[in-house]
Design a protein around this motif. Structure first.
Motif, PDB file in Angstrom:
ATOM      1  N   ASP A  29      35.222  19.759  63.380  1.00 45.73           N
ATOM      2  CA  ASP A  29      35.721  18.617  62.926  1.00 45.73           C
ATOM      3  C   ASP A  29      35.319  17.338  63.469  1.00 45.73           C
ATOM      4  OD1 ASP A  29      37.255  20.463  61.416  1.00 45.73           O
ATOM      5  OD2 ASP A  29      38.896  20.536  63.032  1.00 45.73           O
ATOM      6  N   PHE A  30      34.558  17.241  64.590  1.00 44.30           N
ATOM      7  CA  PHE A  30      34.165  15.947  65.051  1.00 44.30           C
ATOM      8  C   PHE A  30      33.076  15.471  64.225  1.00 44.30           C
ATOM      9  CE2 PHE A  30      35.544  17.655  69.425  1.00 44.30           C
ATOM     10  CZ  PHE A  30      36.661  17.039  69.542  1.00 44.30           C
ATOM     11  N   GLN A  31      33.024  13.889  64.215  1.00 42.56           N
ATOM     12  CA  GLN A  31      31.737  13.373  63.633  1.00 42.56           C
ATOM     13  C   GLN A  31      30.484  13.675  64.308  1.00 42.56           C
ATOM     14  OE1 GLN A  31      32.748   9.370  62.931  1.00 42.56           O
ATOM     15  NE2 GLN A  31      34.538   9.706  61.577  1.00 42.56           N
ATOM     16  N   LEU A  32      29.500  13.352  63.539  1.00 44.64           N
ATOM     17  CA  LEU A  32      28.205  13.732  64.194  1.00 44.64           C
ATOM     18  C   LEU A  32      28.066  12.923  65.535  1.00 44.64           C
ATOM     19  CD1 LEU A  32      25.324  15.075  63.871  1.00 44.64           C
ATOM     20  CD2 LEU A  32      24.717  13.011  62.218  1.00 44.64           C
ATOM     21  N   GLY A  33      28.242  11.560  65.505  1.00 44.36           N
ATOM     22  CA  GLY A  33      28.073  10.542  66.678  1.00 44.36           C
ATOM     23  C   GLY A  33      28.734  11.300  67.825  1.00 44.36           C
ATOM     24  N   THR A  34      30.165  11.774  67.833  1.00 46.89           N
ATOM     25  CA  THR A  34      30.909  12.389  68.604  1.00 46.89           C
ATOM     26  C   THR A  34      30.203  13.637  69.185  1.00 46.89           C
ATOM     27  OG1 THR A  34      32.916  11.376  67.444  1.00 46.89           O
ATOM     28  CG2 THR A  34      33.130  13.149  69.356  1.00 46.89           C
ATOM     29  N   LYS A  35      29.645  14.333  68.185  1.00 45.95           N
ATOM     30  CA  LYS A  35      29.124  15.498  68.674  1.00 45.95           C
ATOM     31  C   LYS A  35      27.922  15.316  69.535  1.00 45.95           C
ATOM     32  CE  LYS A  35      30.335  18.412  64.937  1.00 45.95           C
ATOM     33  NZ  LYS A  35      29.791  19.322  63.621  1.00 45.95           N
ATOM     34  N   LEU A  36      26.921  14.091  69.038  1.00 49.22           N
ATOM     35  CA  LEU A  36      25.774  13.955  69.850  1.00 49.22           C
ATOM     36  C   LEU A  36      26.099  13.168  71.171  1.00 49.22           C
ATOM     37  CD1 LEU A  36      23.746  12.227  67.049  1.00 49.22           C
ATOM     38  CD2 LEU A  36      23.048  14.292  68.307  1.00 49.22           C
ATOM     39  N   GLY A  37      27.232  12.654  71.271  1.00 54.06           N
ATOM     40  CA  GLY A  37      27.702  11.896  72.482  1.00 54.06           C
ATOM     41  C   GLY A  37      28.082  12.754  73.584  1.00 54.06           C
ATOM     42  N   GLY A  70      27.134  16.200  73.378  1.00 56.53           N
ATOM     43  CA  GLY A  70      26.009  16.866  73.696  1.00 56.53           C
ATOM     44  C   GLY A  70      25.169  15.928  74.853  1.00 56.53           C
ATOM     45  N   PHE A  71      25.154  14.874  74.545  1.00 57.34           N
ATOM     46  CA  PHE A  71      24.191  14.040  75.428  1.00 57.34           C
ATOM     47  C   PHE A  71      24.938  13.850  76.865  1.00 57.34           C
ATOM     48  CE2 PHE A  71      21.670  12.090  71.969  1.00 57.34           C
ATOM     49  CZ  PHE A  71      20.359  12.543  72.402  1.00 57.34           C
ATOM     50  N   GLY A  72      26.113  13.661  76.818  1.00 57.39           N
ATOM     51  CA  GLY A  72      27.187  13.698  78.033  1.00 57.39           C
ATOM     52  C   GLY A  72      27.086  14.862  78.769  1.00 57.39           C
ATOM     53  N   SER A  73      27.108  16.039  78.056  1.00 61.08           N
ATOM     54  CA  SER A  73      27.270  17.405  79.029  1.00 61.08           C
ATOM     55  C   SER A  73      25.734  17.517  79.542  1.00 61.08           C
ATOM     56  CB  SER A  73      27.608  18.675  77.958  1.00 61.08           C
ATOM     57  OG  SER A  73      26.757  18.650  76.805  1.00 61.08           O
ATOM     58  N   VAL A  74      24.600  17.242  78.677  1.00 59.35           N
ATOM     59  CA  VAL A  74      23.314  17.173  79.095  1.00 59.35           C
ATOM     60  C   VAL A  74      23.166  16.307  80.558  1.00 59.35           C
ATOM     61  CG1 VAL A  74      20.921  16.646  78.920  1.00 59.35           C
ATOM     62  CG2 VAL A  74      22.170  17.929  77.356  1.00 59.35           C
ATOM     63  N   LEU A  75      23.678  15.188  80.475  1.00 55.57           N
ATOM     64  CA  LEU A  75      23.657  14.041  81.734  1.00 55.57           C
ATOM     65  C   LEU A  75      24.468  14.837  82.759  1.00 55.57           C
ATOM     66  CD1 LEU A  75      24.172  10.562  79.978  1.00 55.57           C
ATOM     67  CD2 LEU A  75      22.138  11.575  81.249  1.00 55.57           C
ATOM     68  N   VAL A  76      25.505  15.340  82.579  1.00 53.45           N
ATOM     69  CA  VAL A  76      26.377  15.948  83.717  1.00 53.45           C
ATOM     70  C   VAL A  76      25.649  17.177  84.371  1.00 53.45           C
ATOM     71  CG1 VAL A  76      28.608  17.261  84.244  1.00 53.45           C
ATOM     72  CG2 VAL A  76      28.774  15.245  82.737  1.00 53.45           C
ATOM     73  N   LEU A  77      25.031  17.892  83.568  1.00 53.56           N
ATOM     74  CA  LEU A  77      24.146  19.072  84.131  1.00 53.56           C
ATOM     75  C   LEU A  77      22.999  18.590  84.797  1.00 53.56           C
ATOM     76  CD1 LEU A  77      24.352  21.505  81.073  1.00 53.56           C
ATOM     77  CD2 LEU A  77      25.172  21.767  83.252  1.00 53.56           C
ATOM     78  N   LEU A  78      22.312  17.429  84.384  1.00 53.22           N
ATOM     79  CA  LEU A  78      21.301  16.804  85.021  1.00 53.22           C
ATOM     80  C   LEU A  78      21.816  16.227  86.012  1.00 53.22           C
ATOM     81  CD1 LEU A  78      18.142  16.151  84.718  1.00 53.22           C
ATOM     82  CD2 LEU A  78      18.894  13.999  83.642  1.00 53.22           C
ATOM     83  N   THR A  79      22.506  15.708  86.336  1.00 57.20           N
ATOM     84  CA  THR A  79      23.385  15.093  87.593  1.00 57.20           C
ATOM     85  C   THR A  79      23.515  16.002  88.655  1.00 57.20           C
ATOM     86  OG1 THR A  79      24.323  13.280  86.371  1.00 57.20           O
ATOM     87  CG2 THR A  79      25.182  13.650  88.604  1.00 57.20           C
ATOM     88  N   LEU A  80      24.205  17.253  87.908  1.00 58.92           N
ATOM     89  CA  LEU A  80      24.196  18.319  88.939  1.00 58.92           C
ATOM     90  C   LEU A  80      23.037  18.847  89.674  1.00 58.92           C
ATOM     91  CD1 LEU A  80      27.314  20.228  87.266  1.00 58.92           C
ATOM     92  CD2 LEU A  80      27.388  19.117  89.308  1.00 58.92           C
ATOM     93  N   VAL A  81      21.963  19.055  88.665  1.00 61.99           N
ATOM     94  CA  VAL A  81      20.628  19.566  89.184  1.00 61.99           C
ATOM     95  C   VAL A  81      20.012  18.616  90.100  1.00 61.99           C
ATOM     96  CG1 VAL A  81      18.352  20.099  88.328  1.00 61.99           C
ATOM     97  CG2 VAL A  81      20.583  20.956  86.957  1.00 61.99           C
ATOM     98  N   ALA A  82      19.996  17.250  89.501  1.00 59.02           N
ATOM     99  CA  ALA A  82      19.630  16.165  90.596  1.00 59.02           C
ATOM    100  C   ALA A  82      20.071  16.263  91.822  1.00 59.02           C
ATOM    101  CB  ALA A  82      19.446  14.791  89.954  1.00 59.02           C
TER     102      ALA A  82
END
Length: 191
Positions: A6-14, A16-28
């Motif tokens: 139900d989320f809009q495309l921009g929210t889905k992308l946001g 997705g990028f946010g979760s990637v950034l959180v995972l990247l921060t954890l890995v770093a």
């Protein structure tokens, strides 16, 4: 209830990028902690390797000192004496380096004890050299001249007894000369 569809495309992308950034921060963060730990481990390894090298150099110098002292006792030459003094100085220098490098209190106490023993060893060797010089002085300046003087006196006594025809004195003088020569032989064996 809203689902991810139900989320809009921009929210889905946001998201997705946010979760990637959180995972990247954890890995770093994990990588940083791992590298810091590895760096500390390499530093500890380097310190242990240096301390081990210092210990082996001290041991090698101490063994070479013992060998040099053995050579000195056999020959009592100046070259052997210089070699012993060289290795004593090297041992003292390496012990001093170890005292400056080793920070562990238990090991530092062992190095301090080693330093005391090394200084005592050097002092004992200096006494040995002084006693050796005193020994040579006694032999060369007292025993050898006294032995020669006594032998000459007995020889003169034998000649006088022979010239006077005194056989009893001649026999006693010959026995005295025999005892004198045996005494000199035993003294030479002892020394």
């Amino acid at each position: 209830m809203t689902t991810f569809k139900d989320f809009q495309l921009g929210t889905k992308l946001g998201l997705g990028f946010g979760s990637v950034l959180v995972l990247l921060t954890l890995v770093a963060g994990t990588a940083y902690m791992g590298l810091t730990s590895a760096f500390d481990g390499f530093g500890e390894y380097r310190r242990l390797a240096r301390n081990s090298l210092l210990s082996s150099e001290i041991q090698a110098d101490a063994l070479m000192t013992q060998i040099s002292i053995k050579d000195y006792l056999r020959s009592e030459g100046d070259q052997s004496l210089k070699q012993v003094q060289h290795y004593l100085e090297e041992t003292a220098k390496n012990v001093q380096d170890a005292q400056n490098a080793i920070k562990n209190p238990e090991r530092a106490a062992m190095i301090a004890t080693l330093d005391q023993h090394a200084k005592g060893y050097a002092s004992s060797f200096d006494q040995l050299v002084a006693l050796g010089q005193q020994h040579h002085d006694l032999v060369d300046n007292r025993l050898v001249p006294a032995g020669s003087t006594a032998r000459k006196a007995v020889t003169e006594l034998i000649e006088v007894a022979y010239n006077n025809g005194d056989n009893q004195t001649l026999v006693q003088a010959a026995r005295l000369q025999e005892q004198l020569l045996e005494t000199r032989l035993y003294v030479a064996r002892y020394l």
